[in-house]
Design an enzyme around this catalytic site. Structure first.
Site, mmCIF file in Angstrom:
data_model
loop_
_atom_site.group_PDB
_atom_site.id
_atom_site.type_symbol
_atom_site.label_atom_id
_atom_site.label_comp_id
_atom_site.label_asym_id
_atom_site.label_seq_id
_atom_site.Cartn_x
_atom_site.Cartn_y
_atom_site.Cartn_z
ATOM 1 N N THR A 1 16.544 8.233 -21.590
ATOM 2 C CA THR A 1 17.398 7.292 -22.315
ATOM 3 C C THR A 1 17.552 6.028 -21.499
ATOM 4 O O THR A 1 17.668 6.099 -20.270
ATOM 5 C CB THR A 1 18.799 7.883 -22.599
ATOM 6 O OG1 THR A 1 19.701 6.814 -22.916
ATOM 7 C CG2 THR A 1 19.368 8.611 -21.385
ATOM 8 N N GLU B 1 -9.971 0.461 -2.423
ATOM 9 C CA GLU B 1 -11.016 -0.288 -1.691
ATOM 10 C C GLU B 1 -11.506 0.480 -0.466
ATOM 11 O O GLU B 1 -12.605 0.260 0.014
ATOM 12 C CB GLU B 1 -10.524 -1.684 -1.297
ATOM 13 C CG GLU B 1 -9.296 -1.697 -0.407
ATOM 14 C CD GLU B 1 -8.844 -3.101 -0.015
ATOM 15 O OE1 GLU B 1 -9.704 -3.985 0.095
ATOM 16 O OE2 GLU B 1 -7.641 -3.295 0.200
ATOM 17 N N ASN C 1 20.793 5.724 -19.221
ATOM 18 C CA ASN C 1 20.950 6.530 -18.013
ATOM 19 C C ASN C 1 22.342 7.161 -17.947
ATOM 20 O O ASN C 1 23.010 7.106 -16.918
ATOM 21 C CB ASN C 1 20.705 5.669 -16.759
ATOM 22 C CG ASN C 1 20.478 6.528 -15.532
ATOM 23 O OD1 ASN C 1 20.084 7.687 -15.636
ATOM 24 N ND2 ASN C 1 20.746 5.989 -14.368
ATOM 25 N N MET D 1 22.884 -3.316 -23.166
ATOM 26 C CA MET D 1 23.120 -2.036 -23.842
ATOM 27 C C MET D 1 23.707 -1.019 -22.863
ATOM 28 O O MET D 1 23.949 -1.325 -21.708
ATOM 29 C CB MET D 1 21.781 -1.483 -24.331
ATOM 30 C CG MET D 1 21.347 -2.027 -25.654
ATOM 31 S SD MET D 1 19.844 -1.140 -26.109
ATOM 32 C CE MET D 1 19.849 -1.426 -27.845
ATOM 33 N N ASP E 1 0.807 -1.231 0.000
ATOM 34 C CA ASP E 1 0.000 0.000 0.000
ATOM 35 C C ASP E 1 0.836 1.275 0.000
ATOM 36 O O ASP E 1 0.307 2.354 -0.201
ATOM 37 C CB ASP E 1 -0.900 0.062 1.246
ATOM 38 C CG ASP E 1 -1.928 -1.058 1.246
ATOM 39 O OD1 ASP E 1 -2.226 -1.565 0.155
ATOM 40 O OD2 ASP E 1 -2.414 -1.430 2.324
ATOM 41 N N GLY F 1 -5.894 -0.951 -0.928
ATOM 42 C CA GLY F 1 -5.594 0.286 -0.214
ATOM 43 C C GLY F 1 -6.769 0.632 0.666
ATOM 44 O O GLY F 1 -7.597 1.452 0.314
#
Length: 756
Positions: free
Chosen positions: A500, A235, A503, A545, A137, A180
């Site tokens: 990207t 909820e 990073n 990558m 939660d 929740g």
């Protein structure tokens, strides 16, 4: 939770402690016996990808009684355990704190009953506790993200994406109920991440008369050619009189007032299950290691603490301060002080709510400010998941601020060719969940075409630029800045938002798209590892990558449980490769069946993926065999993760608000003229906050040849991966969290500069 258990066990063993599992939560502590077992290194292998918790968890009535806690204390003393690491919600943590406070009294009682002797009381005089918050939660104050929240969001968004396609086909309205009971975080963030039409949460009940407003909104969306409506309900959603609002009630309302074909979907326990996301694994691994360090440093006088994440940084907070604040939220809601409840939930919750309101509800034309400014948005560089969410957010915030928004197709190339058109509120509907770049993106840089770009800016009277992209976007803004001398058209506010998968943009710890790529890597590694289950021992060499930036290999390695990750930033030679092979051979001889080695695509021009594969195959002959895998462009594709949708949405909204502010500051004698350094910025996440940094100032922080920042925060996570893979290495504790206090009342900020 399993990633946290694994990290605590391995870090504990690494620092020379004896580590025990207590199975079935407090029930196991009360019952003792086989429920409390010493843990070994191998016990926690291959559990990173498993959902739930392998040591079990249970609610325990007995531990709530004094007798139960007495039994638990006896069971701990018998084994000499005085340090507890508790992973759970506020109930579990409050119980742990009570247990700690009663500890010396419990020991005295045990002596009186003749169950332990005086020596034991001296030896085990204090109980130390560190908590980690595991709760889907995200309802614990003081922490930005609790363990499990991101994975629950993944489940919700998978369902919403699937439902959207069916709703689209049938022109239906869907009402989704998410978990929740007392906290609307999941509902709010999933609504933000999928662009839901309406959201109902316990902290901020709708104003009276909301039924009519909601129905107007839904029918207006249908009238605007939108074929589906999505309403998300927590909820625990309530109205202003604390009466529950159920999904069924909303369905009946929509059918009665609008006659739309409406369906209810209750997600229920789906949200708790499934494989943990990459973010959760990294969060839990970092927190587990931090928890062990915190236990080592506690004394009898330090308060019990929870380890948590604030922005991108590990912090320690006094447990009871967090619990009290969490209870205050509930109290505020009971007393109908809803604004207070939202404020107490913390900065991140408050901003999610502000951003959602800004993007979901369009003001009528008559109420919009008229700024007469034109702002262009473009994507530059390789596509990254989450770019579209960022564009949608920018367009809608821009329109709300009264600007005319223009979309540029295909980056700077489209800019100089004149592929520019106005983009309206409805044009970006449904964009958040789409991968890639809908505007189109190219790597072309602007330097050679500045005259043509200036001409287009004159033609469309562009007063500001928002560039969403990777390293090329950063270079592009620098080139436009350099061209200000010869073209006045570039003397306008310009801001870049990093997007990207690699990073590798200086000035920001995180980029839009990197989280989605990490999830792709983690999922694939899980599958690859599973492919070897039941076969003989096998090591996989996997190429990721990232250009020269080792972020994906390192952090992906931490999330997937890799044995090694080769990257450019940490040079390695043949002796290191040899040591890694020997280390794996040793591990394979015990009980570990599978090994995982990640390699960044450009980590070394001679030690290629093939070379490493052949070396491992030869050296491991007779002990393990090898397979190799190049992940390639699957890391760039796919639907954006909830984190990237959210991050893209919020960072882009903040960038647009900055543009509005700058436009007003630089508007003189009927035109915009901005040529100071701070009118061309990069908006990045730095440790705990989103900050605007002039690109000129970032120049010194950049290695332009290898297209990476000179200093990168995630390199501090590398030793963590090595420790968890059983290497003897030194761990730098200088970055570990210090005990802080929960911040209560922050100075009120204006809406426009809402911190994220």
């Amino acid at each position: 939770m399993n990633a946290a258990v694994r990290a605590v066990v391995r870090m504990g063993i690494y620092v020379g402690a004896k580590v025990y599992f207590i199975h079935e939560g407090y029930q196991g502590m009360v019952d003792g016996g086989d429920n409390i077992k010493e843990a070994t290194w191998e016990n926690v292998s291959s559990m990173l990808q498993v959902g739930g918790t392998v040591i079990g968890s249970a609610r325990c009535k007995e531990f709530r009684t004094h007798e139960g806690r007495l039994k638990a204390a006896h069971n701990l003393v018998k084994r000499g355990i005085t340090n507890l690491c508790v992973i759970g919600g506020d109930g579990s943590l409050t119980g742990a704190n009570l247990f700690r406070e009663e500890w010396s009294g419990l020991l005295t009682e045990l002596v009186q009953q003749g169950l332990i002797n005086e020596d034991a009381v001296q030896k085990y005089s204090a109980l130390h506790i560190v908590g980690m918050v595991g709760s889907i939660d995200n309802d614990f104050c003081g922490t930005d993200m609790t363990i499990g929240t991101d994975s629950a969001l993944h489940r919700i968004i998978e369902v919403v994406d699937a439902i959207m396609t069916t709703a689209q086909s049938h022109q239906r309205t869907f009402v989704l109920e998410v978990m929740g009971r007392h906290c609307g975080y999941l509902a709010l963030v999933s609504a933000l991440a999928c662009g839901a039409d309406w959201v109902l949460i316990p902290e901020m009940p709708p104003e009276d008369g909301w039924e009519e407003k909601m129905c107007q909104k839904l029918s207006a969306n249908r009238a605007g050619k939108k074929r589906l409506n999505i309403v998300i309900v927590a909820e625990g959603a309530i109205d202003r009189n604390n009466k529950p609002i159920t999904a069924e009630h909303i369905k009946n309302l929509v059918v009665r007032c609008l006659g739309f074909d409406t369906r209810v979907t209750i997600l229920g326990h789906v949200q708790r299950g499934g494989t943990p996301s990459a973010f959760d694994r990294i969060l839990a691994s970092r927190m587990g290691v931090e928890a062990v360090l915190a236990l080592l440093e506690t004394t009898a006088n330090t308060p019990a603490c929870v380890v948590s994440l604030c922005g991108n940084q590990a912090v320690r907070l006094p447990l009871m301060e967090c619990v009290q604040m969490t209870q205050e939220v509930q109290k505020a809601m009971d007393e109908k002080k809803f604004e207070d409840a939202v404020r107490l939930r913390g900065r991140s919750f408050e901003n999610n709510l502000k951003t959602y309101k800004l993007l979901a509800h369009r003001k009528p034309e008559s109420e919009l400010p008229h700024s007469n400014f034109n702002v262009a948005v473009l994507n530059v560089g390789a596509p990254a998941a989450g770019m579209n969410a960022a564009v949608r957010s920018a367009v809608r915030v821009g329109i709300s601020e009264g600007h005319k928004m223009f979309a540029v197709s295909d980056g700077f190339e489209g800019f100089y060719k004149g592929q520019i058109k106005e983009i309206k509120w409805a044009d970006v509907g449904g964009w958040t969940g789409q991968g890639g770049s809908l505007l189109g993106t190219k790597r072309t840089l602007p330097a050679k075409h500045t005259d043509k770009i200036a001409e287009q800016m004159r033609k469309y009277n562009i007063n500001a630029l928002l560039v969403i992209g990777g390293f090329e976007a950063y270079l592009g803004i620098m080139e436009l800045l350099a061209a200000r001398g010869k073209c006045d058209e570039f003397c306008v506010p310009m801001v870049m938002v990093p997007a990207t998968v690699s990073n590798n943009v200086p000035g920001s710890d995180l980029s839009i798209g990197a989280d989605t790529a990490l999830n792709a890597i983690t999922d694939t590694c899980d599958r690859i590892k599973q492919s070897a289950s039941g076969t003989k021992r096998r090591v996989f060499i996997i190429e990721t990558m990232g250009g020269y930036c080792g972020y994906l290999a390192s952090v992906g390695g931490l999330a997937a449980g890799a044995d090694a990750a080769y990257i450019y930033e940490e040079p390695f030679d043949i002796r290191d490769l040899q040591a890694n092979v020997e280390h794996l051979t040793e591990k394979m001889k015990t009980s570990i069946q599978r090994g995982l080695v990640l390699r960044n695509e450009n980590c070394n021009e001679n030690y290629t993926t093939d070379f490493i594969y052949q070396l491992y195959s030869e050296e491991g002959r007779g002990v393990f065999d090898c397979r190799k895998n190049v992940l390639g462009h699957m890391q760039q594709g796919g639907a954006p993760s909830p984190f990237d949708r959210n991050f893209g949405t919020k960072i882009s909204a903040k960038a647009m608000q900055w543009i509005s502010k700058k436009l007003n500051e630089t508007y003189r004698q009927g035109r915009v003229f901005a040529n100071t350094e701070d009118s061309a910025c990069l908006l990045g996440m730095r440790r705990r906050a989103l900050i605007f940094q002039p690109v000129v100032q970032l120049r010194d922080e950049t290695d332009f040849i290898h297209r990476i920042p000179k200093e990168q925060w995630w390199l501090k996570l590398r030793p963590l991966m090595k420790i968890l893979a059983k290497y003897k290495t030194s761990y730098d504790v200088s970055d570990s969290g210090q005990l802080e206090h929960v911040v209560r009342d922050r100075p009120k900020e204006s809406d426009a500069t809402a911190a994220i």
